[in-house]
Design an enzyme around this catalytic site. Structure first.
Site: not given
Length: 316
Positions: A131-132
């Protein structure tokens, strides 16, 4: 049939939780975590062994206390993820430190490190999503990671510009935030009476879904951050929906038919030329809500990450 099972006919249901017991109970396909959820779960007694293992890892890592805390923090996120994977058939999303949201190279480095930690625990990268935050730098980092076979989940997504840039970068999955969009508009111009079709968060995801299908982008759309079950039901048919345990409970307790609301369009359009950085920043900047909520989201995740690190530092 309860509404949760009804939704599962058309949409992949994902648990938005770090609480492994809740995940086991609702039997989702996938699960998503973030620093806020990990902080909450870390306060529960039954997960003490995961924290102790992370602390031991941090000490073994050596170096300054700051370096030990950083090592323990990464290990804790992976420990929770690996434990969650024992209870689901699909993937778990693990977040890169929000403080790296504007640093492409360090985000890539951190993502590779998290994948390596998972692989040391026998977890293949095919079961992980990194996740970014959907900043320009985060999207560029994801584009590079996808080329390396590391699939990404771009989060804190509030504007159409963010969604389009992710699709153009070949990102595996995006998480447009329904509830936080709803919150922003509700605080300024309350939707009364509430009509789900007019909910700005619901409309945002619907628009992104339609655009991706019409332009044949393979990026998965996963609606996230829900405040009420009406929002979830209005997006039935979306590729995936990540739902908190309290709303999963509500859906499971209601015995009402579920109608598919999102269906891929039969209309096809040519893809536009990919946005430049300047075009992305201009388009995103035109959306006051998105600018405010993205920066707020990064700040809040960073605050909870620091709290998690303080908790670990106190035990080192």
């Amino acid at each position: 049939m309860n509404q949760l099972d009804g939704i599962k006919q058309f949409t992949t249901v994902v648990a938005d939780s770090g609480d492994i017991e809740s995940i086991r109970h609702y039997q989702p396909q996938d699960a998503t975590t973030n620093p806020s959820l990990l902080l909450k779960a870390a306060g529960l007694e039954q997960y003490g062994h995961l924290i102790e293992d992370a602390i031991a890892w941090g000490k073994k890592h050596g170096g300054t206390q700051e370096q030990q805390v950083a090592a323990a923090s990464d290990k804790l996120a992976v420990n929770f993820g690996a434990e969650i994977l024992k209870s689901i058939p699909g993937r778990v999303s693990t977040e890169v430190d929000a403080r790296l949201s504007f640093d492409k190279e360090k985000s890539i480095e951190k993502a590779r490190h998290l994948v390596d930690l998972y692989q040391q625990q026998g977890v293949d990268k095919s079961r992980i999503l990194i996740k970014l935050a959907a900043t320009w730098e985060g999207i560029r980092a994801a584009g590079q990671l996808e080329k390396e076979g590391i699939n990404c989940n771009l989060t804190l997504l509030f504007s159409f510009a963010q969604a389009r840039a992710c699709a153009e970068a070949g990102v595996y999955l995006i998480s447009p935030f329904v509830g936080r969009i709803y919150d922003w508009y509700q605080a300024r111009s309350p939707l009364e009476p509430y009509v789900v079709e007019e909910d700005p968060g619901v409309k945002s995801v619907r628009n992104i879904y339609d655009y991706f299908k019409q332009h044949r982008y393979e990026t998965i759309v996963m609606g996230a951050s829900f405040r009420r079950t009406e929002q979830i039901l209005a997006l039935t048919g979306c590729d995936r929906l990540t739902i908190s345990p309290n709303l999963l409970k509500e859906l499971k307790e209601k015995e009402e038919p579920v109608i598919r609301k999102l269906v891929p369009s039969s209309q096809m359009f040519h893809r536009p030329t990919p946005m430049t950085e300047a075009e992305f920043r201009w388009e995103h900047n035109q959306d006051a809500m998105a600018v405010e909520k993205l920066s707020e989201g990064i700040r809040l995740f960073a605050v909870d990450q620091r709290k998690l690190e303080d908790l670990l530092a106190a035990k080192l």
